[in-house]
Design a protein around this motif. Sequence first.
Motif, PDB file in Angstrom:
ATOM      1  N   VAL A  55      -0.540   2.550   7.261  1.00 55.23           N
ATOM      2  CA  VAL A  55      -0.364   1.263   7.927  1.00 55.23           C
ATOM      3  C   VAL A  55       0.262   1.566   9.283  1.00 55.23           C
ATOM      4  O   VAL A  55       1.378   2.067   9.361  1.00 55.23           O
ATOM      5  CB  VAL A  55       0.521   0.308   7.097  1.00 55.23           C
ATOM      6  N   VAL A  56      -0.506   1.299  10.338  1.00 58.79           N
ATOM      7  CA  VAL A  56      -0.065   1.588  11.703  1.00 58.79           C
ATOM      8  C   VAL A  56       0.366   0.271  12.336  1.00 58.79           C
ATOM      9  O   VAL A  56      -0.420  -0.670  12.406  1.00 58.79           O
ATOM     10  CB  VAL A  56      -1.207   2.218  12.539  1.00 58.79           C
ATOM     11  N   VAL A  57       1.619   0.227  12.775  1.00 57.78           N
ATOM     12  CA  VAL A  57       2.145  -0.993  13.376  1.00 57.78           C
ATOM     13  C   VAL A  57       2.512  -0.703  14.825  1.00 57.78           C
ATOM     14  O   VAL A  57       3.334   0.165  15.109  1.00 57.78           O
ATOM     15  CB  VAL A  57       3.381  -1.511  12.606  1.00 57.78           C
ATOM     16  N   SER A  58       1.874  -1.438  15.731  1.00 53.05           N
ATOM     17  CA  SER A  58       2.165  -1.306  17.163  1.00 53.05           C
ATOM     18  C   SER A  58       2.860  -2.569  17.628  1.00 53.05           C
ATOM     19  O   SER A  58       2.271  -3.653  17.635  1.00 53.05           O
ATOM     20  CB  SER A  58       0.869  -1.107  17.950  1.00 53.05           C
ATOM     21  N   TYR A  69       3.332   3.937   8.769  1.00 58.99           N
ATOM     22  CA  TYR A  69       4.032   3.731   7.504  1.00 58.99           C
ATOM     23  C   TYR A  69       3.164   4.263   6.370  1.00 58.99           C
ATOM     24  O   TYR A  69       1.935   4.210   6.429  1.00 58.99           O
ATOM     25  CB  TYR A  69       4.330   2.242   7.280  1.00 58.99           C
ATOM     26  N   ASN A  70       3.811   4.744   5.334  1.00 58.62           N
ATOM     27  CA  ASN A  70       3.200   5.278   4.112  1.00 58.62           C
ATOM     28  C   ASN A  70       2.515   6.622   4.360  1.00 58.62           C
ATOM     29  O   ASN A  70       2.848   7.602   3.730  1.00 58.62           O
ATOM     30  CB  ASN A  70       2.234   4.288   3.471  1.00 58.62           C
ATOM     31  N   ARG A  71       1.533   6.680   5.224  1.00 59.48           N
ATOM     32  CA  ARG A  71       0.807   7.917   5.554  1.00 59.48           C
ATOM     33  C   ARG A  71       0.620   7.992   7.063  1.00 59.48           C
ATOM     34  O   ARG A  71       0.719   6.990   7.752  1.00 59.48           O
ATOM     35  CB  ARG A  71      -0.576   7.933   4.879  1.00 59.48           C
ATOM     36  N   GLY A 117      -3.504  11.721   7.045  1.00 56.86           N
ATOM     37  CA  GLY A 117      -2.555  12.813   7.194  1.00 56.86           C
ATOM     38  C   GLY A 117      -1.543  12.825   6.062  1.00 56.86           C
ATOM     39  O   GLY A 117      -1.770  12.288   4.985  1.00 56.86           O
ATOM     40  N   GLY A 118      -0.406  13.399   6.350  1.00 55.03           N
ATOM     41  CA  GLY A 118       0.658  13.506   5.354  1.00 55.03           C
ATOM     42  C   GLY A 118       1.462  12.231   5.230  1.00 55.03           C
ATOM     43  O   GLY A 118       1.157  11.214   5.845  1.00 55.03           O
ATOM     44  N   GLU A 119       2.521  12.327   4.444  1.00 56.66           N
ATOM     45  CA  GLU A 119       3.382  11.167   4.239  1.00 56.66           C
ATOM     46  C   GLU A 119       4.193  10.876   5.488  1.00 56.66           C
ATOM     47  O   GLU A 119       4.614  11.779   6.195  1.00 56.66           O
ATOM     48  CB  GLU A 119       4.306  11.406   3.052  1.00 56.66           C
ATOM     49  N   TYR A 164       0.804  -1.221   0.000  1.00 52.91           N
ATOM     50  CA  TYR A 164       0.000   0.000   0.000  1.00 52.91           C
ATOM     51  C   TYR A 164       0.839   1.274   0.000  1.00 52.91           C
ATOM     52  O   TYR A 164       0.310   2.357   0.236  1.00 52.91           O
ATOM     53  CB  TYR A 164      -0.953  -0.002   1.207  1.00 52.91           C
ATOM     54  N   LYS A 165       2.131   1.174  -0.308  1.00 57.19           N
ATOM     55  CA  LYS A 165       2.970   2.367  -0.245  1.00 57.19           C
ATOM     56  C   LYS A 165       2.637   3.393  -1.323  1.00 57.19           C
ATOM     57  O   LYS A 165       2.927   4.570  -1.153  1.00 57.19           O
ATOM     58  CB  LYS A 165       4.449   2.002  -0.288  1.00 57.19           C
ATOM     59  N   THR A 166       1.975   2.998  -2.389  1.00 53.93           N
ATOM     60  CA  THR A 166       1.599   3.953  -3.437  1.00 53.93           C
ATOM     61  C   THR A 166       0.160   4.439  -3.283  1.00 53.93           C
ATOM     62  O   THR A 166      -0.291   5.261  -4.069  1.00 53.93           O
ATOM     63  CB  THR A 166       1.767   3.323  -4.828  1.00 53.93           C
TER      64      THR A 166
END
Length: 152
Positions: A81-84, A92-94, A107-109, A74-76
Amino acid sequence: MSNALKGLILAAGVIITCVVIGLGFYISREANAAATNGIGQISRMNKEFSEQDKVMYDGLDVTGSEVINAINKYKTEDIAVVVSTKKSMVYYNRTLNYSTNGEIEIGGESNASVKDAQTITSTNYINQKVQFTGTILRDKNDTIIGISFVQK
């Protein structure tokens, strides 16, 4: 008598015409309702189909390697992607913005890199053998804006 017969024929013709026009309007309304219902179902199916690759993570237990694959996948896209992990929580990514009333916005990058997630000495390290539980994050328009992975 011929005038009375012509009058009856004219009246029967008017009645038949009214019945045919009434049936036409009835069929038109029913067809419109069926078309509207069909369009609604197609829209729902289209939404489900377009979100299927993201919705599959909702409630699913995955390994850390699959979390890294999801970050890369999903980087594009405009998907955070929220990793806890036990050490940290990383976007990650946004990024995501949380309002005081509990709503979430994209939000932003993000500055976090997958390379850090794969470096064992990093605080953002994602152990590829550990289990994570996925959750879908939606905004107030019911659009998927993120996927959260929490280490078990």
